[in-house]
Design a protein around this motif. Sequence first.
Motif, mmCIF file in Angstrom:
data_model
loop_
_atom_site.group_PDB
_atom_site.id
_atom_site.type_symbol
_atom_site.label_atom_id
_atom_site.label_comp_id
_atom_site.label_asym_id
_atom_site.label_seq_id
_atom_site.Cartn_x
_atom_site.Cartn_y
_atom_site.Cartn_z
ATOM 1 N N LEU A 167 0.827 -1.212 0.000
ATOM 2 C CA LEU A 167 0.000 0.000 0.000
ATOM 3 C C LEU A 167 0.861 1.260 0.000
ATOM 4 O O LEU A 167 0.343 2.364 -0.027
ATOM 5 C CB LEU A 167 -0.927 0.006 1.230
ATOM 6 C CG LEU A 167 -1.941 -1.143 1.305
ATOM 7 C CD1 LEU A 167 -2.828 -0.986 2.513
ATOM 8 C CD2 LEU A 167 -2.780 -1.188 0.039
ATOM 9 N N LEU A 250 -1.906 -4.991 -13.428
ATOM 10 C CA LEU A 250 -3.329 -5.121 -13.086
ATOM 11 C C LEU A 250 -3.515 -5.819 -11.740
ATOM 12 O O LEU A 250 -4.418 -5.485 -10.986
ATOM 13 C CB LEU A 250 -4.074 -5.885 -14.172
ATOM 14 C CG LEU A 250 -4.388 -5.090 -15.434
ATOM 15 C CD1 LEU A 250 -5.170 -5.939 -16.411
ATOM 16 C CD2 LEU A 250 -5.170 -3.824 -15.114
ATOM 17 N N VAL A 251 -2.662 -6.779 -11.432
ATOM 18 C CA VAL A 251 -2.882 -7.520 -10.198
ATOM 19 C C VAL A 251 -2.275 -6.807 -8.985
ATOM 20 O O VAL A 251 -2.801 -6.910 -7.876
ATOM 21 C CB VAL A 251 -2.412 -8.987 -10.333
ATOM 22 C CG1 VAL A 251 -0.927 -9.085 -10.468
ATOM 23 C CG2 VAL A 251 -2.884 -9.818 -9.163
ATOM 24 N N LEU A 252 -1.210 -6.041 -9.189
ATOM 25 C CA LEU A 252 -0.567 -5.408 -8.029
ATOM 26 C C LEU A 252 -1.048 -3.987 -7.758
ATOM 27 O O LEU A 252 -0.816 -3.426 -6.691
ATOM 28 C CB LEU A 252 0.957 -5.397 -8.198
ATOM 29 C CG LEU A 252 1.652 -6.754 -8.153
ATOM 30 C CD1 LEU A 252 3.153 -6.598 -8.345
ATOM 31 C CD2 LEU A 252 1.372 -7.459 -6.833
ATOM 32 N N MET A 253 -1.721 -3.376 -8.747
ATOM 33 C CA MET A 253 -2.135 -1.980 -8.570
ATOM 34 C C MET A 253 -3.356 -1.907 -7.657
ATOM 35 O O MET A 253 -4.264 -2.716 -7.745
ATOM 36 C CB MET A 253 -2.464 -1.374 -9.935
ATOM 37 C CG MET A 253 -2.722 0.110 -9.914
ATOM 38 S SD MET A 253 -2.543 0.858 -11.550
ATOM 39 C CE MET A 253 -3.834 0.066 -12.485
ATOM 40 N N ASN A 254 -3.353 -0.969 -6.721
ATOM 41 C CA ASN A 254 -4.545 -0.724 -5.905
ATOM 42 C C ASN A 254 -4.732 0.774 -5.747
ATOM 43 O O ASN A 254 -3.899 1.571 -6.205
ATOM 44 C CB ASN A 254 -4.428 -1.442 -4.553
ATOM 45 C CG ASN A 254 -3.163 -1.062 -3.818
ATOM 46 O OD1 ASN A 254 -2.847 0.117 -3.698
ATOM 47 N ND2 ASN A 254 -2.426 -2.061 -3.352
ATOM 48 N N SER A 255 -5.798 1.171 -5.102
ATOM 49 C CA SER A 255 -6.113 2.604 -5.066
ATOM 50 C C SER A 255 -5.042 3.415 -4.324
ATOM 51 O O SER A 255 -4.918 4.614 -4.533
ATOM 52 C CB SER A 255 -7.489 2.820 -4.426
ATOM 53 O OG SER A 255 -7.493 2.267 -3.130
ATOM 54 N N GLN A 256 -4.256 2.736 -3.486
ATOM 55 C CA GLN A 256 -3.233 3.472 -2.730
ATOM 56 C C GLN A 256 -1.959 3.706 -3.542
ATOM 57 O O GLN A 256 -1.287 4.712 -3.350
ATOM 58 C CB GLN A 256 -2.849 2.686 -1.468
ATOM 59 C CG GLN A 256 -4.003 2.224 -0.629
ATOM 60 C CD GLN A 256 -4.495 3.299 0.288
ATOM 61 O OE1 GLN A 256 -3.723 3.951 0.981
ATOM 62 N NE2 GLN A 256 -5.797 3.517 0.287
#
Lengths: 313, 295
Positions: A167, A250-256
């Motif tokens: 994060l 795509l799999v490691l990206m998150n909103s943080q």
Amino acid sequence: MSSKKPMGQRVKEFVIDYKRQWEIQSMIIPGIIFMIIFCFIPIYGLTIAFKSYTVIDTLDSAPWVGLDNFRIILSDKYFWDAVVNTLGISFLKLAIGFIIPIILSVMIYELSAGRFKKLVQTISYLPHFLSWIVLGGMLIAWFSSSGMINEILLNLAIISKPVNILLDANKYWWIATLSDIWKEAGWGTILYLAIMSKIDPTYYEAAKIDGASRMRQIWNITLPNMKPIISLNLILTVSGLLGSNLDQTLVLMNSQNREKAEVINSYVYRMGMTQGDFSYATAVGLGVSIVSVILLISANKVSSKLNDNQSVL
Amino acid sequence: MNRTVAKEDLDSRIFNTINIILLCICTVIIVVPLWNVVISSLSSGKALAEGGFIFWSPEFSLENYRAVFKDETIGLAFLVSIAKTFIGVITHVFFCAMIGYGLSKKYIRGRKLYVAMGVVTMFFSGGMIPTYLLIKSLGLLNSFWVYIIPALFSYYDVVILMNFFRNVPDSLEESAKIDGAGDWRIFLKIFIPLSMPAMATIALFNGVGQWNDFMTTKLYITDQALYPLQMKLYEIIVQSQTQSMQNVGGSAIIETTTKGVQLATIVITTLPIVVMYPILQRYFISGMMMGAVKE
């Protein structure tokens, strides 16, 4: 000189030959039809980069807008963020990830053949066969606050309380780079090892008689013999600088961590597939492939200069 | 003389020792994380929530796997994965072999044009959006065949097979022709059986690719019934990510259950590849060589 008669004759000959070969031609024709549909029609489809395409249009009915889409790209902050991230991650991968397989393959090559050599090879190839989705899931588990990485860092007293590293946007480039190296470094040694196995062993014997140390033998015999394949690999890596791994992102990206994780490919995906801005996304993709081709050609030129004018490609 | 031998010996021994130690470290770096995933997937929710283990779990349990198998959609996804890999590999290899066989004959009309077209496909493509529009206009969205048809052909594989077919002695074909066999018959009865090693290599590479592929689903499939395992896993991951961000310091029970399910799904998704790995290994090195080293 009449050019018409030979021409007609040639066509006739062609038709006769073709009819005679119909059986073998019937094996090739499906492939040609496939290429026309799945490869050449999408290349023609690139024209929507110069159009303003909306969902109600067909490819041909959409109005031409010239270079408008490309003009918008130049002033698009999110696009440039994606470019910076792509280049940052690619350069890290290039700086570290390019050297490690070379070192690793030399180390494996220097092992005497036996069980241990086989074991090292078997284990180092394995991660290549995991999909990015699987590895992404693993990374999330390893990095989670109760996961393995936190446990190791806590035991080594590097951190005092668990944190979810995924994060933390500032660490994303490193996570992307190192996980990619973990996955592919062993696989990258296969080709180098294959080339090394073709080096004439008498070189090493001669060097041994001259009293050359093992490091010296590596430096003066092994590495020079690998130069062509290393430069070929380098060219391909350089031409791929702008194309980062979409699955991984795509799999490691998150909103943080989005700000540091968005790469050009995922940006194309987001603009085109989620927001439906097909023309704009195609323009971005087209621009990137043009730059990549230019990179490929110039890298090949530079390397052929360095390698005594022998072009690798 | 003796001195140089002794010196060389010592140098070699130090080198070997350091080399082996470093390679042991590399191996550990690869094995431990994988081992940790397997051990964690077999841990109880309580142990997962408390964390604090790397090599061995304080409390083993099969609850994660039970939770996964209770979910019927995962069983379905498994079937989709198997179906698309199986059908995909067979059709891909046959299609590429057929074209490769045709192109391996130097005398065929139009060969230059065909090869030129093939090479173009290796370097240029329309990219994501034009391809999506094509798939959409072909009516392949939300169809099982989107896994199979666009993956039928790869010029790279055609070239490998073409080179392989060329190495088969001409006399075999000639004698078959004298016996009255046509090209199709020669291809099916003589060349395919002879080329099994090359086709097996391509099949294995293609199979791993099909099994691991999730972008096709992400781009073209919205119907959950057509999701393969990889996509199912992706959904579980995304779901658990958002959950863990929503309850920072919140309900730990939900978090650990989804984590456990996620880990068990990862292991199940990877299992077929690990089981196939010993067979794979025999072929992939020769496959890499076929593709890369041209004499």
